[in-house]
Design a protein around this motif. Structure first.
Motif, PDB file in Angstrom:
ATOM      1  N   THR A 217      -9.354  46.261 -24.799  1.00  0.00           N
ATOM      2  CA  THR A 217      -7.979  46.639 -24.502  1.00  0.00           C
ATOM      3  C   THR A 217      -7.439  45.804 -23.346  1.00  0.00           C
ATOM      4  OG1 THR A 217      -8.379  48.908 -25.228  1.00  0.00           O
ATOM      5  CG2 THR A 217      -6.459  48.528 -23.820  1.00  0.00           C
ATOM      6  N   ILE A 218      -6.275  45.222 -23.540  1.00  0.00           N
ATOM      7  CA  ILE A 218      -5.645  44.403 -22.510  1.00  0.00           C
ATOM      8  C   ILE A 218      -4.458  45.163 -21.936  1.00  0.00           C
ATOM      9  CG2 ILE A 218      -4.419  42.244 -22.047  1.00  0.00           C
ATOM     10  CD1 ILE A 218      -6.006  40.966 -24.296  1.00  0.00           C
ATOM     11  N   THR A 219      -4.373  45.200 -20.610  1.00  0.00           N
ATOM     12  CA  THR A 219      -3.231  45.818 -19.940  1.00  0.00           C
ATOM     13  C   THR A 219      -2.659  44.834 -18.923  1.00  0.00           C
ATOM     14  OG1 THR A 219      -4.610  46.793 -18.198  1.00  0.00           O
ATOM     15  CG2 THR A 219      -4.239  48.109 -20.191  1.00  0.00           C
ATOM     16  N   ARG A 220      -1.382  45.007 -18.604  1.00  0.00           N
ATOM     17  CA  ARG A 220      -0.747  44.090 -17.651  1.00  0.00           C
ATOM     18  C   ARG A 220      -1.321  44.229 -16.246  1.00  0.00           C
ATOM     19  NH1 ARG A 220       3.711  45.355 -21.000  1.00  0.00           N
ATOM     20  NH2 ARG A 220       4.593  43.496 -21.985  1.00  0.00           N
ATOM     21  N   ASP A 221      -1.879  45.397 -15.920  1.00  0.00           N
ATOM     22  CA  ASP A 221      -2.387  45.621 -14.575  1.00  0.00           C
ATOM     23  C   ASP A 221      -3.902  45.536 -14.488  1.00  0.00           C
ATOM     24  OD1 ASP A 221      -2.976  47.917 -15.980  1.00  0.00           O
ATOM     25  OD2 ASP A 221      -2.355  49.288 -14.378  1.00  0.00           O
ATOM     26  N   GLN A 222      -4.541  44.927 -15.471  1.00  0.00           N
ATOM     27  CA  GLN A 222      -5.989  44.854 -15.409  1.00  0.00           C
ATOM     28  C   GLN A 222      -6.424  43.905 -14.287  1.00  0.00           C
ATOM     29  OE1 GLN A 222      -6.620  43.562 -19.473  1.00  0.00           O
ATOM     30  NE2 GLN A 222      -7.227  41.518 -18.818  1.00  0.00           N
TER      31      GLN A 222
ATOM     32  N   ASP B 241      13.091  35.867 -12.018  1.00  0.00           N
ATOM     33  CA  ASP B 241      13.277  36.532 -13.315  1.00  0.00           C
ATOM     34  C   ASP B 241      12.852  35.606 -14.459  1.00  0.00           C
ATOM     35  OD1 ASP B 241      14.612  37.257 -15.808  1.00  0.00           O
ATOM     36  OD2 ASP B 241      15.823  38.655 -14.676  1.00  0.00           O
ATOM     37  N   MET B 242      13.345  34.374 -14.439  1.00  0.00           N
ATOM     38  CA  MET B 242      13.033  33.457 -15.535  1.00  0.00           C
ATOM     39  C   MET B 242      11.562  33.087 -15.557  1.00  0.00           C
ATOM     40  SD  MET B 242      16.334  30.999 -16.035  1.00  0.00           S
ATOM     41  CE  MET B 242      15.690  30.515 -17.641  1.00  0.00           C
ATOM     42  N   ALA B 243      10.954  32.913 -14.395  1.00  0.00           N
ATOM     43  CA  ALA B 243       9.528  32.587 -14.351  1.00  0.00           C
ATOM     44  C   ALA B 243       8.695  33.707 -14.946  1.00  0.00           C
ATOM     45  CB  ALA B 243       9.104  32.310 -12.909  1.00  0.00           C
ATOM     46  N   VAL B 244       9.046  34.952 -14.614  1.00  0.00           N
ATOM     47  CA  VAL B 244       8.309  36.107 -15.137  1.00  0.00           C
ATOM     48  C   VAL B 244       8.428  36.180 -16.657  1.00  0.00           C
ATOM     49  CG1 VAL B 244       8.286  38.631 -15.243  1.00  0.00           C
ATOM     50  CG2 VAL B 244       8.417  37.473 -13.022  1.00  0.00           C
TER      51      VAL B 244
ATOM     52  N   LEU C  95      -0.732  36.913 -18.287  1.00  0.00           N
ATOM     53  CA  LEU C  95      -0.605  38.264 -17.753  1.00  0.00           C
ATOM     54  C   LEU C  95       0.028  38.117 -16.371  1.00  0.00           C
ATOM     55  CD1 LEU C  95      -3.993  39.825 -18.869  1.00  0.00           C
ATOM     56  CD2 LEU C  95      -1.708  40.492 -19.632  1.00  0.00           C
ATOM     57  N   VAL C  96       1.248  38.588 -16.236  1.00  0.00           N
ATOM     58  CA  VAL C  96       2.065  38.298 -15.064  1.00  0.00           C
ATOM     59  C   VAL C  96       2.114  39.486 -14.116  1.00  0.00           C
ATOM     60  CG1 VAL C  96       4.356  37.593 -14.260  1.00  0.00           C
ATOM     61  CG2 VAL C  96       3.486  36.748 -16.458  1.00  0.00           C
ATOM     62  N   THR C  97       1.985  39.184 -12.826  1.00  0.00           N
ATOM     63  CA  THR C  97       2.252  40.141 -11.765  1.00  0.00           C
ATOM     64  C   THR C  97       3.468  39.653 -10.996  1.00  0.00           C
ATOM     65  OG1 THR C  97      -0.101  40.655 -11.474  1.00  0.00           O
ATOM     66  CG2 THR C  97       1.388  41.240  -9.664  1.00  0.00           C
ATOM     67  N   CYS C  98       4.439  40.502 -10.760  1.00  0.00           N
ATOM     68  CA  CYS C  98       5.534  40.194  -9.834  1.00  0.00           C
ATOM     69  C   CYS C  98       5.330  41.046  -8.588  1.00  0.00           C
ATOM     70  CB  CYS C  98       6.894  40.482 -10.448  1.00  0.00           C
ATOM     71  SG  CYS C  98       8.274  40.147  -9.313  1.00  0.00           S
ATOM     72  N   VAL C  99       5.226  40.375  -7.449  1.00  0.00           N
ATOM     73  CA  VAL C  99       5.001  41.087  -6.195  1.00  0.00           C
ATOM     74  C   VAL C  99       6.360  41.494  -5.644  1.00  0.00           C
ATOM     75  CG1 VAL C  99       3.797  41.073  -3.997  1.00  0.00           C
ATOM     76  CG2 VAL C  99       3.013  39.571  -5.840  1.00  0.00           C
ATOM     77  N   THR C 100       6.681  42.756  -5.785  1.00  0.00           N
ATOM     78  CA  THR C 100       8.050  43.226  -5.581  1.00  0.00           C
ATOM     79  C   THR C 100       8.568  43.021  -4.163  1.00  0.00           C
ATOM     80  OG1 THR C 100       7.207  45.461  -5.160  1.00  0.00           O
ATOM     81  CG2 THR C 100       7.852  44.928  -7.421  1.00  0.00           C
TER      82      THR C 100
ATOM     83  N   GLY D  68      10.869  44.323 -15.635  1.00  0.00           N
ATOM     84  CA  GLY D  68       9.612  45.012 -15.387  1.00  0.00           C
ATOM     85  C   GLY D  68       8.735  45.177 -16.615  1.00  0.00           C
ATOM     86  N   GLY D  69       9.332  45.167 -17.793  1.00  0.00           N
ATOM     87  CA  GLY D  69       8.546  45.298 -19.014  1.00  0.00           C
ATOM     88  C   GLY D  69       7.749  44.059 -19.373  1.00  0.00           C
ATOM     89  N   TYR D  70       7.989  42.966 -18.664  1.00  0.00           N
ATOM     90  CA  TYR D  70       7.281  41.712 -18.943  1.00  0.00           C
ATOM     91  C   TYR D  70       6.099  41.472 -18.010  1.00  0.00           C
ATOM     92  CZ  TYR D  70      11.329  40.419 -21.764  1.00  0.00           C
ATOM     93  OH  TYR D  70      12.322  40.381 -22.713  1.00  0.00           O
ATOM     94  N   CYS D  71       5.876  42.375 -17.051  1.00  0.00           N
ATOM     95  CA  CYS D  71       4.876  42.090 -16.030  1.00  0.00           C
ATOM     96  C   CYS D  71       4.350  43.385 -15.422  1.00  0.00           C
ATOM     97  CB  CYS D  71       5.482  41.207 -14.934  1.00  0.00           C
ATOM     98  SG  CYS D  71       6.855  42.010 -14.042  1.00  0.00           S
ATOM     99  N   TRP D  72       3.385  43.210 -14.529  1.00  0.00           N
ATOM    100  CA  TRP D  72       2.941  44.321 -13.678  1.00  0.00           C
ATOM    101  C   TRP D  72       3.700  44.196 -12.369  1.00  0.00           C
ATOM    102  CZ3 TRP D  72      -1.767  44.149 -10.061  1.00  0.00           C
ATOM    103  CH2 TRP D  72      -1.959  45.404  -9.453  1.00  0.00           C
TER     104      TRP D  72
END
Length: 214
Positions: A4-9, A156-159, A168-173, A192-196
């Motif tokens: 199982t793959i998750t964005r926050d793994q 936004d565009m990079a994410v 698997l993308v993380t955006c550091v808010t 937010g739906g494209y990343c953690w």
């Protein structure tokens, strides 16, 4: 059995990179940006970047470097002095930072060190106007951590583009910023739906885990 793959793994050693987007002197030092002469040092954007965005990126950079994470920087910079290579959008805006302009470099505390990669771009989307996807694949990257400015534009565009290309993308808010808090929050909600979405402290803990013996 399929894993199982998750964005926050958890990140993987040797397969994780951090990308700092447009953290340049021209945008971050008051009085330099020719597009916004009306913004003084007390403008929200400058206060936010000075007190939170830049310090958090400094902390993330230190953690990445200490734990073997690949570091990449992208900056808005023309390949030519006259900007003839700029994208049509940047010509129309206009946005042009010559190669020789010192204000086009990252702020001193976020400058690349050693052989860290710095990629110039002349569009909002680093994946659209550079070979970053090719580089990341050559480096074996699967997990891409993104920080920088502006949250609702180049970040936004990079994410979105990274997610579409299979990272698997993380955006550091709290390591991103834009002109107003409303624009920042709206952007995070939109992509937010494209990343953690995670804060600096959480990401640093993940990075530290990479440096621990198995």
């Amino acid at each position: 059995m399929t894993k199982t793959i998750t964005r926050d793994q958890a990140y993987e050693a040797g397969a994780t990179a951090i990308l700092l987007v447009d953290l340049q002197k021209i945008w971050l030092i008051p009085g330099i940006d020719p597009s916004h002469p009306e913004r003084g040092p007390d403008h929200y954007f400058y206060r936010q970047t000075a007190t939170e965005t830049i310090p958090n990126n400094e902390r993330l950079l230190a953690a990445a470097r200490e734990n073997g994470v690949e570091v990449l920087h992208t900056i808005i910079q023309s390949l030519t002095e006259d900007g003839r290579d700029c994208s049509l959008d940047h010509k129309l805006t206009p946005i042009h930072i010559p190669r020789s302009a010192p204000e086009g470099l990252p702020v001193d505390s976020l400058m690349p060190v050693g052989d860290e990669i710095m990629i110039p771009k002349t569009s909002s989307g680093v994946f659209n106007s550079t070979n970053i996807d090719y580089l990341l694949k050559n480096l074996g990257i699967k997990y891409l951590i993104i920080t920088g400015i502006m949250t609702d534009q180049c970040v936004d565009m990079a994410v979105r583009d990274a997610a579409d290309r299979g990272y698997l993308v993380t955006c550091v808010t709290d390591a991103c910023a834009t002109a107003t808090p409303e624009r920042h929050d709206g952007a995070l909600e939109a992509f937010g739906g494209y990343c953690w979405l995670a804060d600096t402290d959480t990401v640093i803990e993940r990075l530290k885990a990479l440096g621990k013996p198995a």
